[in-house]
Design a protein around this motif. Structure first.
Motif, PDB file in Angstrom:
ATOM      1  N   LEU A   1       0.818  -1.221   0.000  1.00 28.54           N
ATOM      2  CA  LEU A   1       0.000   0.000   0.000  1.00 28.54           C
ATOM      3  C   LEU A   1       0.848   1.265   0.000  1.00 28.54           C
ATOM      4  CD1 LEU A   1      -2.696  -1.065   2.630  1.00 28.54           C
ATOM      5  CD2 LEU A   1      -2.875  -1.140   0.126  1.00 28.54           C
ATOM      6  N   CYS A   2       2.165   1.106   0.104  1.00 27.89           N
ATOM      7  CA  CYS A   2       3.060   2.267   0.143  1.00 27.89           C
ATOM      8  C   CYS A   2       3.576   2.599  -1.262  1.00 27.89           C
ATOM      9  CB  CYS A   2       4.250   1.985   1.060  1.00 27.89           C
ATOM     10  SG  CYS A   2       3.816   1.674   2.787  1.00 27.89           S
ATOM     11  N   GLY A   3       3.982   3.833  -1.427  1.00 34.08           N
ATOM     12  CA  GLY A   3       4.575   4.254  -2.689  1.00 34.08           C
ATOM     13  C   GLY A   3       3.593   4.383  -3.821  1.00 34.08           C
ATOM     14  N   LEU A   4       2.293   4.500  -3.504  1.00 32.46           N
ATOM     15  CA  LEU A   4       1.282   4.627  -4.554  1.00 32.46           C
ATOM     16  C   LEU A   4       1.204   6.065  -5.034  1.00 32.46           C
ATOM     17  CD1 LEU A   4      -1.534   2.395  -3.020  1.00 32.46           C
ATOM     18  CD2 LEU A   4       0.157   1.786  -4.755  1.00 32.46           C
ATOM     19  N   PRO A   5       0.734   6.294  -6.265  1.00 30.21           N
ATOM     20  CA  PRO A   5       0.628   7.664  -6.783  1.00 30.21           C
ATOM     21  C   PRO A   5      -0.280   8.521  -5.910  1.00 30.21           C
ATOM     22  CG  PRO A   5       0.361   6.053  -8.548  1.00 30.21           C
ATOM     23  CD  PRO A   5       0.332   5.290  -7.268  1.00 30.21           C
ATOM     24  N   SER A   6       0.102   9.786  -5.789  1.00 35.42           N
ATOM     25  CA  SER A   6      -0.703  10.784  -5.054  1.00 35.42           C
ATOM     26  C   SER A   6      -0.914  10.417  -3.596  1.00 35.42           C
ATOM     27  CB  SER A   6      -2.063  10.997  -5.736  1.00 35.42           C
ATOM     28  OG  SER A   6      -1.897  11.354  -7.093  1.00 35.42           O
ATOM     29  N   SER A   7       0.008   9.680  -3.029  1.00 35.85           N
ATOM     30  CA  SER A   7      -0.116   9.295  -1.621  1.00 35.85           C
ATOM     31  C   SER A   7       0.039  10.517  -0.720  1.00 35.85           C
ATOM     32  CB  SER A   7       0.943   8.249  -1.276  1.00 35.85           C
ATOM     33  OG  SER A   7       0.956   8.005   0.122  1.00 35.85           O
ATOM     34  N   GLN A   8      -0.759  10.548   0.342  1.00 32.48           N
ATOM     35  CA  GLN A   8      -0.687  11.633   1.318  1.00 32.48           C
ATOM     36  C   GLN A   8       0.082  11.220   2.566  1.00 32.48           C
ATOM     37  OE1 GLN A   8      -1.987  14.700   0.503  1.00 32.48           O
ATOM     38  NE2 GLN A   8      -2.314  13.684  -1.484  1.00 32.48           N
ATOM     39  N   THR A   9       0.636  10.019   2.558  1.00 30.77           N
ATOM     40  CA  THR A   9       1.311   9.508   3.758  1.00 30.77           C
ATOM     41  C   THR A   9       2.740   9.077   3.454  1.00 30.77           C
ATOM     42  OG1 THR A   9       0.389   7.306   3.316  1.00 30.77           O
ATOM     43  CG2 THR A   9      -0.838   8.742   4.814  1.00 30.77           C
ATOM     44  N   GLU A  10       3.408   9.732   2.518  1.00 32.39           N
ATOM     45  CA  GLU A  10       4.768   9.337   2.141  1.00 32.39           C
ATOM     46  C   GLU A  10       5.731   9.388   3.323  1.00 32.39           C
ATOM     47  OE1 GLU A  10       5.435  10.261  -2.590  1.00 32.39           O
ATOM     48  OE2 GLU A  10       5.881  11.841  -1.136  1.00 32.39           O
ATOM     49  N   LYS A  11       5.569  10.379   4.176  1.00 31.67           N
ATOM     50  CA  LYS A  11       6.454  10.505   5.334  1.00 31.67           C
ATOM     51  C   LYS A  11       6.356   9.267   6.221  1.00 31.67           C
ATOM     52  CE  LYS A  11       7.217  13.340   9.453  1.00 31.67           C
ATOM     53  NZ  LYS A  11       6.754  14.528  10.225  1.00 31.67           N
ATOM     54  N   GLU A  12       5.122   8.857   6.545  1.00 35.31           N
ATOM     55  CA  GLU A  12       4.916   7.684   7.395  1.00 35.31           C
ATOM     56  C   GLU A  12       5.359   6.407   6.667  1.00 35.31           C
ATOM     57  OE1 GLU A  12       2.520  10.985   8.800  1.00 35.31           O
ATOM     58  OE2 GLU A  12       2.640  10.015   6.844  1.00 35.31           O
ATOM     59  N   GLU A  13       5.132   6.338   5.375  1.00 35.51           N
ATOM     60  CA  GLU A  13       5.540   5.160   4.593  1.00 35.51           C
ATOM     61  C   GLU A  13       7.058   4.991   4.620  1.00 35.51           C
ATOM     62  OE1 GLU A  13       3.959   5.706   0.697  1.00 35.51           O
ATOM     63  OE2 GLU A  13       1.898   5.996   1.414  1.00 35.51           O
ATOM     64  N   ALA A  14       7.768   6.097   4.401  1.00 34.84           N
ATOM     65  CA  ALA A  14       9.230   6.035   4.371  1.00 34.84           C
ATOM     66  C   ALA A  14       9.785   5.624   5.730  1.00 34.84           C
ATOM     67  CB  ALA A  14       9.799   7.380   3.945  1.00 34.84           C
ATOM     68  N   HIS A  15       9.187   6.149   6.802  1.00 34.81           N
ATOM     69  CA  HIS A  15       9.637   5.782   8.150  1.00 34.81           C
ATOM     70  C   HIS A  15       9.368   4.311   8.427  1.00 34.81           C
ATOM     71  CE1 HIS A  15       9.790   6.961  12.707  1.00 34.81           C
ATOM     72  NE2 HIS A  15      10.868   6.300  12.300  1.00 34.81           N
ATOM     73  N   PHE A  16       8.209   3.835   8.028  1.00 33.73           N
ATOM     74  CA  PHE A  16       7.848   2.422   8.198  1.00 33.73           C
ATOM     75  C   PHE A  16       8.835   1.524   7.449  1.00 33.73           C
ATOM     76  CE2 PHE A  16       5.389  -0.970   5.911  1.00 33.73           C
ATOM     77  CZ  PHE A  16       5.347  -1.873   6.957  1.00 33.73           C
ATOM     78  N   MET A  17       9.153   1.860   6.205  1.00 36.11           N
ATOM     79  CA  MET A  17      10.088   1.056   5.414  1.00 36.11           C
ATOM     80  C   MET A  17      11.490   1.077   6.027  1.00 36.11           C
ATOM     81  SD  MET A  17       8.245  -0.218   2.956  1.00 36.11           S
ATOM     82  CE  MET A  17       9.423  -0.746   1.725  1.00 36.11           C
ATOM     83  N   PHE A  18      11.864   2.221   6.575  1.00 38.30           N
ATOM     84  CA  PHE A  18      13.178   2.331   7.202  1.00 38.30           C
ATOM     85  C   PHE A  18      13.292   1.409   8.411  1.00 38.30           C
ATOM     86  CE2 PHE A  18      16.104   4.294  10.262  1.00 38.30           C
ATOM     87  CZ  PHE A  18      17.247   4.420   9.480  1.00 38.30           C
ATOM     88  N   VAL A  19      12.220   1.338   9.194  1.00 42.66           N
ATOM     89  CA  VAL A  19      12.236   0.476  10.381  1.00 42.66           C
ATOM     90  C   VAL A  19      12.291  -0.988   9.968  1.00 42.66           C
ATOM     91  CG1 VAL A  19      10.838  -0.308  12.340  1.00 42.66           C
ATOM     92  CG2 VAL A  19      11.103   2.136  11.893  1.00 42.66           C
ATOM     93  N   VAL A  20      11.559  -1.350   8.921  1.00 43.13           N
ATOM     94  CA  VAL A  20      11.614  -2.727   8.434  1.00 43.13           C
ATOM     95  C   VAL A  20      13.043  -3.077   8.003  1.00 43.13           C
ATOM     96  CG1 VAL A  20      10.818  -4.311   6.646  1.00 43.13           C
ATOM     97  CG2 VAL A  20       9.189  -2.771   7.754  1.00 43.13           C
ATOM     98  N   CYS A  21      13.685  -2.169   7.266  1.00 46.73           N
ATOM     99  CA  CYS A  21      15.058  -2.412   6.825  1.00 46.73           C
ATOM    100  C   CYS A  21      16.029  -2.466   8.002  1.00 46.73           C
ATOM    101  CB  CYS A  21      15.491  -1.334   5.830  1.00 46.73           C
ATOM    102  SG  CYS A  21      14.655  -1.436   4.243  1.00 46.73           S
ATOM    103  N   SER A  22      15.760  -1.692   9.028  1.00 47.13           N
ATOM    104  CA  SER A  22      16.601  -1.737  10.226  1.00 47.13           C
ATOM    105  C   SER A  22      16.512  -3.107  10.888  1.00 47.13           C
ATOM    106  CB  SER A  22      16.172  -0.651  11.221  1.00 47.13           C
ATOM    107  OG  SER A  22      16.324   0.630  10.654  1.00 47.13           O
ATOM    108  N   ARG A  23      15.299  -3.667  10.903  1.00 42.55           N
ATOM    109  CA  ARG A  23      15.122  -5.012  11.456  1.00 42.55           C
ATOM    110  C   ARG A  23      15.865  -6.051  10.619  1.00 42.55           C
ATOM    111  NH1 ARG A  23      13.655  -6.058  16.636  1.00 42.55           N
ATOM    112  NH2 ARG A  23      11.859  -4.835  17.288  1.00 42.55           N
ATOM    113  N   VAL A  24      15.795  -5.888   9.301  1.00 36.30           N
ATOM    114  CA  VAL A  24      16.502  -6.816   8.410  1.00 36.30           C
ATOM    115  C   VAL A  24      18.005  -6.694   8.607  1.00 36.30           C
ATOM    116  CG1 VAL A  24      16.964  -7.401   5.996  1.00 36.30           C
ATOM    117  CG2 VAL A  24      14.638  -6.824   6.722  1.00 36.30           C
TER     118      VAL A  24
END
Length: 695
Positions: free
Chosen positions: A142-165
């Motif tokens: 659901l992240c990175g979709l066109p015209s998203s209004q939550t890019e900030k939260e999406e990027a932070h969420f992805m960063f945390v996932v990568c930190s776990r990895v």
């Protein structure tokens, strides 16, 4: 009093009695039921989530989970009942569904925040559990979709996932389990967006903070990862294709209307410069310059990933950039008919070479530009590698600007720590010493200069010794005045045989055409200092290349006619026209030749810096090419009155010591000055490369 005492005792006992512990699980369940009941009871579908109690209840649930884990750690117990409830009742799965529905409006933002905080604040590993990684996968889609209004939260969420990895690379397989494996990069259906596709999509955001988080997430994912992780990313994700496609897109945005001189001055950029606000404020506001900066930042980012990625992934990243970007996008631009386009893209390629540092990407760049042929070139070999041949021919292009830009490209390549560059451009035609006659094949340079056997001295050197320009040419004290502080060695005596090669270059230009003695700060000693510094840098490049220390004598007979190879052939041709070419072009030609001469390969030294070399039939060396130029120079200056004064005037103009004024034969005079400086530079290089005992 007795009653009062009893009352006091009762009050004291009440104060000392512990308050019953709050049941964490009941509280957790109550908050979750409060969220689910909202969907049963509400009648206002358009009420924003921030106007409900859902954000507060989610925060309470998170606080309970964190507190419970802290208590479990103190008591050294396993998973607590609240976490068990979260997992068994598929709370995260339900939240993901609610977020996708965006009901109430803004719910996806609340879900992203909750997932992010659970994964970052709960210390227990969770991403290997199916009721966690399945909803995480769905939320990623659901992240990175066109015209998203939550890019900030999406990027932070992805960063945390990568930190776990990063902490546990083994969980990457759970995150990538449903990663789409498209044959070609491009947008997929809304529900199929994978982990890597989401990250690369977020790097294209217009918000710098989002881009930074996404790029740093990719760095966490790739840098220092084990080989198994690299292989997994390679086999189950389109990472290489997407990185390459992004670079292609950014390269295509660079217009051909850019000024090549501005491109040539492009400063080194790092990918983190995109987020440096001070640098952004200082950078030009031109859209064109912005395209250039973004391209080079992404190139540096790819270079960084390739440098720090596992070997198997690093090699494929570089190969993908070669195929998609260099061959697919850059090569057609270099081979186009438009001179303006060729000029801009050649200059861009020069900057690209300068900014490429990873060995894998540099290797692919060399393969793209020069090919992988190792056999000696023949004159007819003009189609074995189309781009290489075209670039070398562009060094002798009808457009001086294209010639200069291409020569700069080769000079950038010659400064790279890869032995294939010099081998491809020059050494493969010199390795068998076919440039030398059989009579000199077993005689060293020192023996031929030492005078022990005069019969071994080549005919060409005898002719030079009889020439009036070489007969009384000995070192003066002023010419060697700056050597001693540099090397802490005494200056060579004038009767030392090794000094003859240095002296031969110094005395090529006739006295009436020399101007150094009339202008302070232009003497030979300054060139010795510069040559010493550059020789150290060049030697450091090739310290591990396994080059021989001495000349390798071959039993093979030289061919009927020696050919120096396309690159040296063009450079010698250009050098032969030094008296009729623009000043800037002459500087670039001599600069490239000087840089080649600096490399400490014995065959290069002999072929380029030995004036006494006996050449095979049809062969020419750097010194013999210079001798022909000097012969032409002597004929031309005979017809120019007051030549010495005019040369001094032109030199001072070039140094900015006098105003520009019209002077007859200005191209010729500037060529003479470049020729004099080049001969001093070669003499300095020859001196620096002499054995220690000779110096």
């Amino acid at each position: 009093m007795e009653v009062l005492g009893k009352l006091t005792a009762l009050l004291q006992q009440a104060l000392e009695t512990r308050e019953p512990e709050i049941n964490l699980l009941d509280s957790f369940v109550d908050h979750w039921k409060g969220i689910t009941n909202y969907y049963i009871e509400t009648t206002d579908e358009y009420r924003p989530v921030k106007d409900t109690d859902i954000p507060w209840r989610l925060k309470q649930m998170l606080d309970i989970l964190v507190y419970e884990e802290q208590q479990q750690q103190l008591q050294q117990e396993d998973t607590g009942p609240c976490m068990e409830y979260l997992l068994q009742h598929k709370v995260m799965e339900t939240l993901c569904t609610l977020g996708k529905a965006e009901y109430p409006p803004g719910m996806i933002q609340q879900v992203l925040v909750f997932f992010t905080k659970v994964l970052s604040q709960v210390q227990k590993p969770l991403l290997h559990i199916i009721n966690v990684y399945r909803p995480v996968q769905k939320l990623i889609a659901l992240c990175g979709l066109p015209s998203s209004q939550t890019e900030k939260e999406e990027a932070h969420f992805m960063f945390v996932v990568c930190s776990r990895v990063k902490k546990d690379p083994n969980i990457l397989s759970f995150i990538l389990e449903k990663e789409p494996r498209a044959a070609t990069p491009g947008p997929n259906c809304e529900g199929e967006r994978g982990f890597i596709q989401t990250l690369t999509k977020l790097t294209q955001s217009t918000k710098s903070r989002v881009v930074q988080h996404a790029m740093e997430s990719l760095v966490l994912l790739v840098s220092g990862a084990p080989e198994d992780t690299g292989r997994l990313l390679l086999e189950t994700s389109p990472l290489c294709q997407l990185l390459s496609q992004r670079l292609c897109d950014l390269y295509k945005l660079i217009p051909c209307t850019l000024d090549p001189s501005d491109l040539q001055m492009q400063q080194a950029v790092q990918w983190r410069d995109l987020f440096n606000h001070q640098r952004t404020e200082e950078s030009p506001s031109s859209p064109d310059s912005g395209h250039v900066t973004r391209f080079f930042c992404w190139l540096d980012f790819c270079d960084h990933l390739i440098t720090h990625a596992p070997i198997v992934l690093s090699a494929q990243m570089a190969r993908s950039l070669h195929n998609q970007w260099l061959t697919g996008v850059v090569q057609p631009q270099l081979l186009q008919m438009s001179e303006a386009g060729v000029l801009v893209h050649t200059t861009l390629l020069s900057c690209i070479a300068r900014h490429t540092h990873s060995s894998a990407l540099l290797g692919e760049l060399i393969l793209f530009l020069l090919g992988d042929d190792t056999e000696p070139e023949q004159r007819s070999d003009n189609h074995t590698h189309t781009l290489r041949y075209s670039l070398i021919q562009n060094c002798d292009h009808i457009s001086d600007e294209i010639s200069i830009a291409t020569l700069r490209l080769f000079e950038e390549l010659l400064q790279k720590p890869d032995k294939r560059i010099l081998s491809n451009l020059a050494l493969r035609n010199l390795e068998r010493r076919c440039y030398a006659t059989p009579m000199s094949s077993g005689v060293s340079m020192e023996e031929r200069q030492g005078g022990a056997a005069e019969s071994d001295v080549p005919e060409e050197s005898e002719e030079l010794e009889e020439d009036p320009f070489f007969s009384d040419a000995l070192f003066s004290e002023s010419e060697f005045g700056g050597v001693e502080p540099l090397s802490s060695r005494p200056c060579p005596p004038v009767n030392m045989p090794q000094a003859e090669s240095v002296n031969s270059f110094l005395c090529l230009v006739p006295q009436e055409a020399k101007t150094s003695q009339h202008v302070p700060g232009t003497g030979y000693d300054t060139y010795v200092h510069d040559a010493y510094k550059m020789f150290k840098e060049t030697s450091a490049l090739c310290i591990d290349w396994g080059w021989p220390e001495n000349i390798l004598h071959s039993d093979m007979q030289p061919s009927a006619e020696f050919y120096e190879g396309h690159f040296l052939h063009v450079l010698f041709n250009r050098l032969g026209r030094i008296l009729e070419q623009p000043y800037e072009l002459n500087l670039q030609v001599t600069s490239v030749l000087s840089r080649i001469s600096l490399f400490p390969h014995p065959h290069l030294h002999e072929y380029l810096l030995d004036p006494f070399l006996s050449l095979s039939p049809g062969g020419r060396s750097l010194f013999s090419a210079l001798v022909r130029v000097i012969g032409e120079l002597m004929q031309r200056i005979e017809h120019i009155p007051n030549i010495s004064n005019k040369l001094v005037h032109i030199r001072k103009q070039l140094m900015g010591q006098e105003d520009e004024t019209l002077v007859d034969h200005v191209t010729l005079l500037r060529g003479v000055i470049v020729l004099e400086e080049f001969c001093k530079e070669l003499a300095a290089i020859a001196f620096i490369k002499l054995p220690t005992e000779a110096q």
